[in-house]
Design a protein around this motif. Structure first.
Motif, PDB file in Angstrom:
ATOM      1  N   ASP A 101       1.012  -1.010  -0.053  1.00 55.88           N
ATOM      2  CA  ASP A 101      -0.058  -0.083   0.107  1.00 55.88           C
ATOM      3  C   ASP A 101       0.921   1.011  -0.025  1.00 55.88           C
ATOM      4  OD1 ASP A 101       1.146   0.084   2.443  1.00 55.88           O
ATOM      5  OD2 ASP A 101      -0.895   0.633   3.598  1.00 55.88           O
ATOM      6  N   THR A 102       2.105   1.106   0.403  1.00 58.44           N
ATOM      7  CA  THR A 102       3.034   2.408   0.315  1.00 58.44           C
ATOM      8  C   THR A 102       4.356   1.910  -0.312  1.00 58.44           C
ATOM      9  OG1 THR A 102       1.965   2.783   2.292  1.00 58.44           O
ATOM     10  CG2 THR A 102       3.999   4.054   2.059  1.00 58.44           C
ATOM     11  N   LEU A 103       4.924   2.837  -1.018  1.00 57.21           N
ATOM     12  CA  LEU A 103       6.405   2.526  -1.644  1.00 57.21           C
ATOM     13  C   LEU A 103       7.254   3.960  -1.377  1.00 57.21           C
ATOM     14  CD1 LEU A 103       8.224   0.989  -3.602  1.00 57.21           C
ATOM     15  CD2 LEU A 103       6.874   2.232  -5.420  1.00 57.21           C
ATOM     16  N   PHE A 104       8.321   3.527  -1.119  1.00 62.42           N
ATOM     17  CA  PHE A 104       9.404   4.561  -0.718  1.00 62.42           C
ATOM     18  C   PHE A 104      10.550   4.569  -1.809  1.00 62.42           C
ATOM     19  CE2 PHE A 104       7.670   3.689   3.545  1.00 62.42           C
ATOM     20  CZ  PHE A 104       7.669   5.065   3.918  1.00 62.42           C
ATOM     21  N   VAL A 105      10.639   5.598  -2.646  1.00 59.88           N
ATOM     22  CA  VAL A 105      11.701   5.705  -3.661  1.00 59.88           C
ATOM     23  C   VAL A 105      12.502   6.860  -3.629  1.00 59.88           C
ATOM     24  CG1 VAL A 105      10.512   4.062  -5.291  1.00 59.88           C
ATOM     25  CG2 VAL A 105      10.049   6.507  -5.331  1.00 59.88           C
ATOM     26  N   ASN A 106      13.701   6.989  -4.181  1.00 57.80           N
ATOM     27  CA  ASN A 106      14.200   8.629  -4.383  1.00 57.80           C
ATOM     28  C   ASN A 106      13.885   8.839  -5.724  1.00 57.80           C
ATOM     29  OD1 ASN A 106      16.295   7.000  -6.224  1.00 57.80           O
ATOM     30  ND2 ASN A 106      17.688   6.882  -4.417  1.00 57.80           N
ATOM     31  N   ALA A 107      14.362  10.007  -6.185  1.00 59.15           N
ATOM     32  CA  ALA A 107      14.029  10.509  -7.426  1.00 59.15           C
ATOM     33  C   ALA A 107      14.614   9.538  -8.765  1.00 59.15           C
ATOM     34  CB  ALA A 107      14.576  11.939  -7.666  1.00 59.15           C
ATOM     35  N   VAL A 108      15.673   8.978  -8.545  1.00 57.92           N
ATOM     36  CA  VAL A 108      16.383   8.019  -9.517  1.00 57.92           C
ATOM     37  C   VAL A 108      15.469   6.925  -9.545  1.00 57.92           C
ATOM     38  CG1 VAL A 108      18.288   6.643 -10.180  1.00 57.92           C
ATOM     39  CG2 VAL A 108      18.520   9.012  -9.408  1.00 57.92           C
ATOM     40  N   GLU A 109      15.228   6.301  -8.360  1.00 62.72           N
ATOM     41  CA  GLU A 109      14.417   4.949  -8.499  1.00 62.72           C
ATOM     42  C   GLU A 109      12.917   5.006  -8.990  1.00 62.72           C
ATOM     43  OE1 GLU A 109      16.855   3.760  -4.590  1.00 62.72           O
ATOM     44  OE2 GLU A 109      14.744   4.523  -4.308  1.00 62.72           O
ATOM     45  N   ALA A 110      12.347   6.216  -8.915  1.00 63.88           N
ATOM     46  CA  ALA A 110      11.086   6.814  -9.229  1.00 63.88           C
ATOM     47  C   ALA A 110      11.135   6.696 -10.825  1.00 63.88           C
ATOM     48  CB  ALA A 110      10.586   8.147  -8.800  1.00 63.88           C
ATOM     49  N   ARG A 111      12.084   7.162 -11.476  1.00 63.38           N
ATOM     50  CA  ARG A 111      12.039   6.935 -12.950  1.00 63.38           C
ATOM     51  C   ARG A 111      12.211   5.452 -13.466  1.00 63.38           C
ATOM     52  NH1 ARG A 111      15.135  11.775 -11.870  1.00 63.38           N
ATOM     53  NH2 ARG A 111      17.145  10.762 -12.158  1.00 63.38           N
ATOM     54  N   ALA A 112      12.757   4.758 -12.440  1.00 63.17           N
ATOM     55  CA  ALA A 112      12.721   3.213 -12.919  1.00 63.17           C
ATOM     56  C   ALA A 112      11.782   2.440 -12.579  1.00 63.17           C
ATOM     57  CB  ALA A 112      14.051   2.672 -12.062  1.00 63.17           C
TER      58      ALA A 112
END
Length: 286
Positions: free
Chosen positions: A177-188
């Motif tokens: 239900d919740t995902l944590f990413v950084n900006a680089v990971e978000a693009r992946a």
């Protein structure tokens, strides 16, 4: 007291303070060397314990001195080690290169931090939790935990870290239900949509996107000496705030405060407390 089961890596971290991160064919001066327990799951569990959560850790360490020391550190921090296996072999070592600006590069040595397999998961530990938080680990193990949690009605959050682009976490994300990413990971990202996505942007703050709205927070201007573990402290803050009933926007502010507290402290683990967080939120630490 809400209970959170954290699943993932438990490491031994060697931090090398450098005058600058080396370029290819370059050289840097080592100013200082420190050692201690680390790993994303361990770091989040320690952060949660400081924020009045009952944190249980599931992972694996070796039967060497570093494994013993890591267990002792976690026990002293108040983390429940019911799911932490000690297996034959060496505890995984990470070498953290930290420059004067607090930026970090990581070198990893092989070890047993992924010895926890799907068959090693204790369903009772999962079912007893109010939330399960999954960090970088074997997708088959994380999938098993997510399946057991879903069957038991326990919500699942995921922070896959740097391995998001290298491993297939789609089955796990489909149950989260919740995902944590950084900006680089978000693009992946390329897989099932997760209802709540929290994007960490370091010193530039963070964003949470939920089904009903999205919120931004610019972060806090505290001195940064070591960003190691700041993302883990951020996740601990967000989860602890949500578990005490905060809305997404307020939880994002708490998370940024925890990340800032971690970045102004040397080492991967940070002794978080609600008193310290409230001081940052009130501007007393600005």
């Amino acid at each position: 007291m809400p209970r959170v089961l954290c699943v993932g890596h438990v490491n031994w971290d060697v931090s090398l303070r450098l005058d600058h991160l080396p370029e290819p064919d370059g050289e840097s001066a080592v100013r200082d060397t420190t050692q201690g327990g680390g790993g994303s799951a361990a770091n989040v569990a320690v952060g949660l314990a400081g924020l009045d959560c009952a944190a249980t850790l599931a992972g694996s360490v070796g039967d060497d001195e570093h494994g013993l020391l890591a267990r002792r550190d976690l026990d002293r921090a108040g983390v429940d080690l019911a799911g932490l296996r000690t297996v034959a072999g060496e505890t995984t070592t990470k070498y953290l290169l930290v420059d004067d600006a607090g930026e970090v590069s990581v070198l990893g040595a092989a070890g047993v931090n992924e010895a926890l397999g799907p068959d090693d998961i204790d369903p009772a530990l999962v079912a007893a939790a109010d939330r399960v938080h999954l960090t970088a680990h074997r997708p088959d193990t994380l999938r098993r935990v997510a399946e057991v949690a879903t069957e038991a009605g326990v919500p699942v959050s995921v922070d896959p870290g740097r391995r998001l682009a290298d491993r297939d976490f789609s089955d796990v994300l489909a149950l989260a239900d919740t995902l944590f990413v950084n900006a680089v990971e978000a693009r992946a990202l390329d897989g099932p949509e997760v209802p709540v996505v929290v994007t960490k942007r370091g010193t530039e703050g963070a964003t949470v996107t939920a089904p009903d709205d999205s919120y931004d927070h610019a972060g806090f201007d505290l001195p940064s000496v070591d960003s190691t573990g700041a993302g883990d402290a951020f996740a601990a803050g967000f989860l602890a705030a949500r578990l005490r009933g905060d809305g997404a926007a307020d939880a994002l502010a708490v998370a940024n405060a925890c990340g800032a507290l971690a970045a102004e402290t040397e080492g991967p683990k940070t002794a978080l407390s609600w008193e310290a967080v409230e001081a940052v939120l009130a501007g007393e630490r600005a």
